[in-house]
Design a protein around this motif. Structure first.
Motif, short mmCIF file in Angstrom:
data_model
loop_
_atom_site.label_atom_id
_atom_site.label_comp_id
_atom_site.label_asym_id
_atom_site.label_seq_id
_atom_site.Cartn_x
_atom_site.Cartn_y
_atom_site.Cartn_z
N GLU A 199 0.85 -1.19 0.00
CA GLU A 199 0.00 0.00 0.00
C GLU A 199 0.88 1.24 0.00
O GLU A 199 1.76 1.36 0.86
CB GLU A 199 -0.89 0.04 1.25
N GLY A 200 0.64 2.15 -0.94
CA GLY A 200 1.46 3.36 -0.97
C GLY A 200 1.29 4.13 -2.26
O GLY A 200 0.26 4.04 -2.93
N LEU A 201 2.33 4.89 -2.59
CA LEU A 201 2.33 5.68 -3.82
C LEU A 201 3.61 5.40 -4.59
O LEU A 201 4.68 5.25 -4.00
CB LEU A 201 2.25 7.19 -3.51
N VAL B 190 1.23 7.00 -9.11
CA VAL B 190 0.27 5.90 -9.24
C VAL B 190 0.00 5.31 -7.86
O VAL B 190 0.93 5.10 -7.07
CB VAL B 190 0.83 4.80 -10.18
N ALA B 191 -1.27 5.04 -7.58
CA ALA B 191 -1.63 4.39 -6.32
C ALA B 191 -1.17 2.94 -6.34
O ALA B 191 -1.24 2.27 -7.38
CB ALA B 191 -3.14 4.44 -6.13
N VAL B 192 -0.70 2.49 -5.18
CA VAL B 192 -0.35 1.07 -5.00
C VAL B 192 -1.36 0.47 -4.02
O VAL B 192 -1.49 0.95 -2.89
CB VAL B 192 1.08 0.92 -4.44
N THR B 193 -2.08 -0.55 -4.47
CA THR B 193 -3.13 -1.18 -3.65
C THR B 193 -2.98 -2.69 -3.74
O THR B 193 -2.92 -3.23 -4.84
CB THR B 193 -4.53 -0.77 -4.17
N ASP C 129 -2.55 0.42 -9.12
CA ASP C 129 -4.02 0.50 -9.05
C ASP C 129 -4.56 1.21 -10.29
O ASP C 129 -4.88 2.39 -10.27
CB ASP C 129 -4.40 1.24 -7.76
N PHE C 130 -4.66 0.47 -11.37
CA PHE C 130 -4.95 1.02 -12.70
C PHE C 130 -6.33 0.64 -13.21
O PHE C 130 -6.82 -0.46 -12.93
CB PHE C 130 -3.92 0.47 -13.70
N GLY D 37 5.64 3.36 1.05
CA GLY D 37 4.43 2.73 1.57
C GLY D 37 4.79 1.64 2.55
O GLY D 37 5.85 1.67 3.17
N GLU D 38 3.90 0.66 2.65
CA GLU D 38 4.12 -0.42 3.61
C GLU D 38 3.76 -1.77 3.04
O GLU D 38 2.91 -1.84 2.15
CB GLU D 38 3.28 -0.17 4.87
#
Lengths: 139, 139, 139
Positions: free
Chosen positions: A36-38, A104-107, A112-113, A138-139
């Protein structure tokens, strides 16, 4: 918070060109282990762009023609910047239209596209190796 | 570090249109409980933009006319991308001018904005539902 | 995760102008003590840009001329926005071309930049003090 950093080397032989770097950024994310992060992706050079759009060759040709109309390479003498001995003033204009970086979001450990989002490196003054920075927090 | 994620659904009935989504992003931030961090807002589609500017209807009409001059919709045959059966190549150009995403500082549980800053969703190829991603990381 | 926030005040006396703010952002980063993270820099106003490019005066004059061609200031009556009593509609267009914000990687306590990357504040409607936000998150 965990930081990750990697440089990707691009070497576009032509003056201008588009390269899909999505899989390389995905590999960075996997390597980072961040869930989770950017994720920031940017060229470390000022005559190139990183942007997100469609992986369609006709579209890239459209972009190239359109940018050449908005900020033509010639006549090179039309730009004050080129009096420094450069011939790449147009590349600095084109890069502003297409932008420098993407975030970009990381999920769940993934970029996260939406369905068609792909990351491109866009070269406006090629013929030499250049670096793209991938920084993920992030983590 | 705490992550928050939400999708906002947009459904602009016309081909092009502007929607103020500031209150929806504020609601996301409230729901996240995050006090300090960064908030990323981006369309998950490649023919739309999220940008920050003024909530003034005349300005939005100016943007629309100006973008149509820079990257006209017609003739659709002028774009190679439209040979794929699409008619939205202009939308991909317009989206690059207006940008994909915004990153907003989160301070004291609020969007850290100047007086006139508002977040807009800008549609360039509407008539169907699209998703906007809000990702917030922080503490 | 540690957050840092600072406002830098800009006061460009002319309508349009470019200011290199890299050293001020570096000073913020030093003050924050953050070693790894992301640094967001954005104007808190909607007729200005923060962007990353070359510190070359001829190039900035090229940008200025080019933007004036893409979105001319005059005739002011050509823009609906100017019917509100403003004369700065062109500034809102120019700001979209140059972008609102930059996000810069922070690595080892430094702005993670290529050789020529410098951060600029770009004013399109000057003559009064304006604020630039620096927000850094990381560890």
């Amino acid at each position: 918070m965990k930081p990750y950093r990697k440089e990707i080397v691009m070497d576009v032989p032509t003056r201008r060109g588009f390269e899909n770097i999505t899989s390389q950024v995905r590999e960075c994310l996997r390597e980072s282990g961040i869930q989770e992060g950017l994720c920031l992706v940017n060229p470390m050079h000022i005559t190139a762009s990183v942007f997100i759009n469609d992986d369609e060759d006709g579209l890239h040709q459209d972009y190239d023609r359109w940018l050449e109309k908005i900020a033509p390479h010639e006549p090179v003498s039309a730009y004050l910047h080129n009096r420094t001995g450069e011939d790449n003033a147009d590349a600095h204009m084109k890069r502003q239209v297409m932008g420098r970086e993407v975030v970009v979001a990381v999920t769940g450990g993934k970029l996260d596209f939406g369905t068609w989002e792909q990351i491109f490196y866009c070269e406006f003054d090629g013929g030499r190796p250049k670096r793209v920075l991938v920084k993920i927090i992030g983590e």
